[in-house]
Design an enzyme around this catalytic site. Sequence first.
Site, PDB file in Angstrom:
ATOM      1  CB  ILE A  19      -0.984   0.000   1.199  1.00  0.00           C
ATOM      2  CG1 ILE A  19      -1.831  -1.286   1.161  1.00  0.00           C
ATOM      3  CG2 ILE A  19      -1.885   1.228   1.169  1.00  0.00           C
ATOM      4  CD1 ILE A  19      -2.680  -1.511   2.401  1.00  0.00           C
ATOM      5  CB  SER A  24      -7.083  -2.595   9.897  1.00  0.00           C
ATOM      6  OG  SER A  24      -7.778  -3.776   9.595  1.00  0.00           O
ATOM      7  CB  THR A  80      -8.806  -5.799  11.921  1.00  0.00           C
ATOM      8  OG1 THR A  80      -8.834  -7.028  12.605  1.00  0.00           O
ATOM      9  CG2 THR A  80      -7.759  -4.911  12.507  1.00  0.00           C
ATOM     10  CE1 TYR A 125      -2.527  -5.567  11.108  1.00  0.00           C
ATOM     11  CE2 TYR A 125      -4.723  -6.533  11.097  1.00  0.00           C
ATOM     12  CZ  TYR A 125      -3.817  -5.618  10.605  1.00  0.00           C
ATOM     13  OH  TYR A 125      -4.200  -4.759   9.613  1.00  0.00           O
ATOM     14  CE  LYS A 161      -2.555  -1.815  11.514  1.00  0.00           C
ATOM     15  NZ  LYS A 161      -1.538  -0.855  11.081  1.00  0.00           N
ATOM     16  CG  PHE A 202     -13.450  -2.173   4.762  1.00  0.00           C
ATOM     17  CD1 PHE A 202     -13.285  -0.892   5.260  1.00  0.00           C
ATOM     18  CD2 PHE A 202     -14.395  -2.995   5.357  1.00  0.00           C
ATOM     19  CE1 PHE A 202     -14.053  -0.427   6.332  1.00  0.00           C
ATOM     20  CE2 PHE A 202     -15.172  -2.537   6.416  1.00  0.00           C
ATOM     21  CZ  PHE A 202     -14.997  -1.265   6.903  1.00  0.00           C
ATOM     22  CG  ASN A 252      -0.417 -14.695   5.899  1.00  0.00           C
ATOM     23  OD1 ASN A 252      -0.334 -15.859   6.274  1.00  0.00           O
ATOM     24  ND2 ASN A 252       0.542 -13.801   6.100  1.00  0.00           N
ATOM     25  N   GLY A 300     -10.221 -17.030  13.860  1.00  0.00           N
ATOM     26  CA  GLY A 300     -10.155 -15.573  13.943  1.00  0.00           C
ATOM     27  C   GLY A 300     -10.828 -14.841  12.792  1.00  0.00           C
TER      28      GLY A 300
HETATM   29  C1  UD1 Z   1      -7.581  -9.216   7.732  1.00  0.00           C
HETATM   30  C2  UD1 Z   1      -8.211  -8.022   8.350  1.00  0.00           C
HETATM   31  C3  UD1 Z   1      -7.743  -6.779   7.666  1.00  0.00           C
HETATM   32  C4  UD1 Z   1      -6.233  -6.737   7.658  1.00  0.00           C
HETATM   33  C5  UD1 Z   1      -5.710  -7.947   6.938  1.00  0.00           C
HETATM   34  C6  UD1 Z   1      -4.204  -7.930   7.005  1.00  0.00           C
HETATM   35  C7  UD1 Z   1     -10.434  -8.399   9.239  1.00  0.00           C
HETATM   36  C8  UD1 Z   1     -11.894  -8.417   8.948  1.00  0.00           C
HETATM   37  N1  UD1 Z   1      -9.657  -8.074   8.242  1.00  0.00           N
HETATM   38  O1  UD1 Z   1      -8.181  -9.339   6.490  1.00  0.00           O
HETATM   39  O2  UD1 Z   1      -8.230  -5.666   8.339  1.00  0.00           O
HETATM   40  O3  UD1 Z   1      -5.781  -5.571   7.045  1.00  0.00           O
HETATM   41  O4  UD1 Z   1      -6.190  -9.103   7.595  1.00  0.00           O
HETATM   42  O5  UD1 Z   1      -3.645  -9.097   6.516  1.00  0.00           O
HETATM   43  O6  UD1 Z   1      -9.991  -8.640  10.343  1.00  0.00           O
HETATM   44  N2  UD1 Z   1      -9.320 -16.678   2.463  1.00  0.00           N
HETATM   45  C9  UD1 Z   1      -9.488 -17.959   1.937  1.00  0.00           C
HETATM   46  N3  UD1 Z   1      -8.377 -18.611   1.487  1.00  0.00           N
HETATM   47  C10 UD1 Z   1      -7.132 -18.064   1.528  1.00  0.00           C
HETATM   48  C11 UD1 Z   1      -6.974 -16.761   2.056  1.00  0.00           C
HETATM   49  C12 UD1 Z   1      -8.090 -16.104   2.514  1.00  0.00           C
HETATM   50  O7  UD1 Z   1     -10.594 -18.487   1.892  1.00  0.00           O
HETATM   51  O8  UD1 Z   1      -6.164 -18.729   1.126  1.00  0.00           O
HETATM   52  C13 UD1 Z   1     -10.507 -15.964   2.928  1.00  0.00           C
HETATM   53  C14 UD1 Z   1     -10.453 -15.635   4.405  1.00  0.00           C
HETATM   54  O9  UD1 Z   1     -10.986 -16.677   5.161  1.00  0.00           O
HETATM   55  C15 UD1 Z   1     -11.316 -14.385   4.440  1.00  0.00           C
HETATM   56  C16 UD1 Z   1     -11.082 -13.722   3.085  1.00  0.00           C
HETATM   57  O10 UD1 Z   1     -10.554 -14.750   2.250  1.00  0.00           O
HETATM   58  O11 UD1 Z   1     -12.641 -14.722   4.571  1.00  0.00           O
HETATM   59  C17 UD1 Z   1     -10.092 -12.584   3.122  1.00  0.00           C
HETATM   60  O12 UD1 Z   1      -8.936 -13.016   3.805  1.00  0.00           O
HETATM   61  P1  UD1 Z   1      -7.609 -12.135   3.875  1.00  0.00           P
HETATM   62  O13 UD1 Z   1      -7.222 -11.699   2.536  1.00  0.00           O
HETATM   63  O14 UD1 Z   1      -6.605 -12.890   4.684  1.00  0.00           O
HETATM   64  O15 UD1 Z   1      -8.046 -10.833   4.642  1.00  0.00           O
HETATM   65  P2  UD1 Z   1      -8.855 -10.666   6.010  1.00  0.00           P
HETATM   66  O16 UD1 Z   1      -8.596 -11.771   6.942  1.00  0.00           O
HETATM   67  O17 UD1 Z   1     -10.257 -10.321   5.671  1.00  0.00           O
END
Ligand code: UD1
Length: 341
Positions: free
Chosen positions: A15, A128, A130, A153, A157, A180, A200, A299
Site C-alpha cells: 500500500i 484497519s 479489523t 494484530y 490497530k 477494508f 496469507n 479468527g
Molecule cells: C484481515 C483483516 C484486515 C487486515 C488484513 C491484514 C479483518 C476483517 N480483516 O483481512 O483488516 O488488514 O487481515 O492481513 O480482520 N481466504 C481464503 N483462502 C485463503 C486466504 C483467505 O478463503 O487462502 C478468505 C479468508 O478466510 C477471508 C477472506 O478470504 O474470509 C479474506 O482473507 P484475507 O485476505 O486474509 O483478509 P482478512 O482476513 O479479511
Amino acid sequence: MTQKRILVTGGAGYIGAHTAVELVQAGYEPVIVDDLSKSDPTLLNGIEKITGQKPNFQKGDCTHYEFLSSVFKTQGPFSGVMHFAAYKSVGESVQKPLEYFRNNIDSLIAVLEVMKEFGVRDFIFSSSCTVYGQPDQIPVNESAPFKRAESPYGATKQMCERILEDAHTTGFRIISLRYFNPIGAHPSANLGELPIGIPNNLGPYITQTAAGKREKLTVFGDDYATPDGSCIRDFIHVVDLALAHVKALEYLEKQSGTNTYQVFNLGTGIGISVLELITAFEKVTGVKLPYGIGPRRAGDIEKVYADPTKVNTILHWKTKFTIEEALLHAWAWEKKLPAKG
Ligand code: UD1
C-alpha cells in the site's frame, strides 16, 4: 514552487508503494523509509518505472528514534507523515504477539515523538476494519464500537488509534484510515502485491494459484451464515486506497486549527464473498482456478463491509475501479513476475 516532502514509512510495501506513486503524481516528494523486513525492494523499482523518478529511500527501522531523527534532519523538512510501517499478518500475530505489540506500537510512538521534535503535525495512519471485530450492523460506519480484537494484530490497530486520539490534542492533525480489503495492482502492471513466502491474503493467493505457483486455493469455510456460505469482505482497489491518502493529506493541509483527529472507513460499500471473488477472477481472466473448501480459519470475521458515506462526503473520495479491474490488474502484475516465487 518547492515540492512538499512527505515521509512515507513502510513505503516499500504494497500500500505504501502505491501511495508513494500517487503522491508523486499529485506533486509531492515522498521520502520512503522501510527496513525491508516484510517487503521486497523490487517495489521501489516499480515506483521508479511509473513515475520516472528514483524514489528517495532510506533503509531503517521506525522503532528507532535515532534513525528517524537522522532522517528528519537529513531528508526533511517534511510537511507530513504517512505511517504504513507495521506488521500485518493476523496469523503470525497470534504466534508472535510480543513482536507485534513491540513493533506496531513502538514505531507509532517513535514517529510521533520525532514529528513533535521537528514540529511536523500532519499525520496519516494506516488503520484497519479489523478494529470493529464482527460489527453488529453492516455496512459498518465509523461510530460502531470496537469489539474485542480477534488477534494481537487487530489489538495493535485499536491501541494505535487510541494513542492517536489522545495524542492529537498536543499539536497533531491526524487521520486514521480504516482499510477494508485491498486488492489489485497498479494498472501499468509495474507495481503490485509481492508477499514474502506463502501469502496469507486472498488476493495474492488467487493470482499465485492461477499462475501455478500454488497447487490450489483453499476456501476457508463454506458454512457461514452468508448466501453462499463463504465469508464476505469489501475488496478495494489498491490505487483507490492510495488516492484516498492524498485526499486525506490535502484535507489536513486545509485545516486552520492545530489539532484534528478524524477516522474514515476506506471501502467500496459492496460486500463480495470469497466464492464470488473466485468466480469473478475466472470470468475476467478466463483462467480456471483450482480450489477446494477447507475448514474455517481461526479468527476470521463472517462478514464485514464499509459504509463509506463519511469519506465520500468529507474527503470527496469515491472508488473509481471495479472489482473486475482490480482482479485484472492483479493478474497482469502476477504474470510479469518470475515464474517461481
Ligand atoms: C484481515 C483483516 C484486515 C487486515 C488484513 C491484514 C479483518 C476483517 N480483516 O483481512 O483488516 O488488514 O487481515 O492481513 O480482520 N481466504 C481464503 N483462502 C485463503 C486466504 C483467505 O478463503 O487462502 C478468505 C479468508 O478466510 C477471508 C477472506 O478470504 O474470509 C479474506 O482473507 P484475507 O485476505 O486474509 O483478509 P482478512 O482476513 O479479511
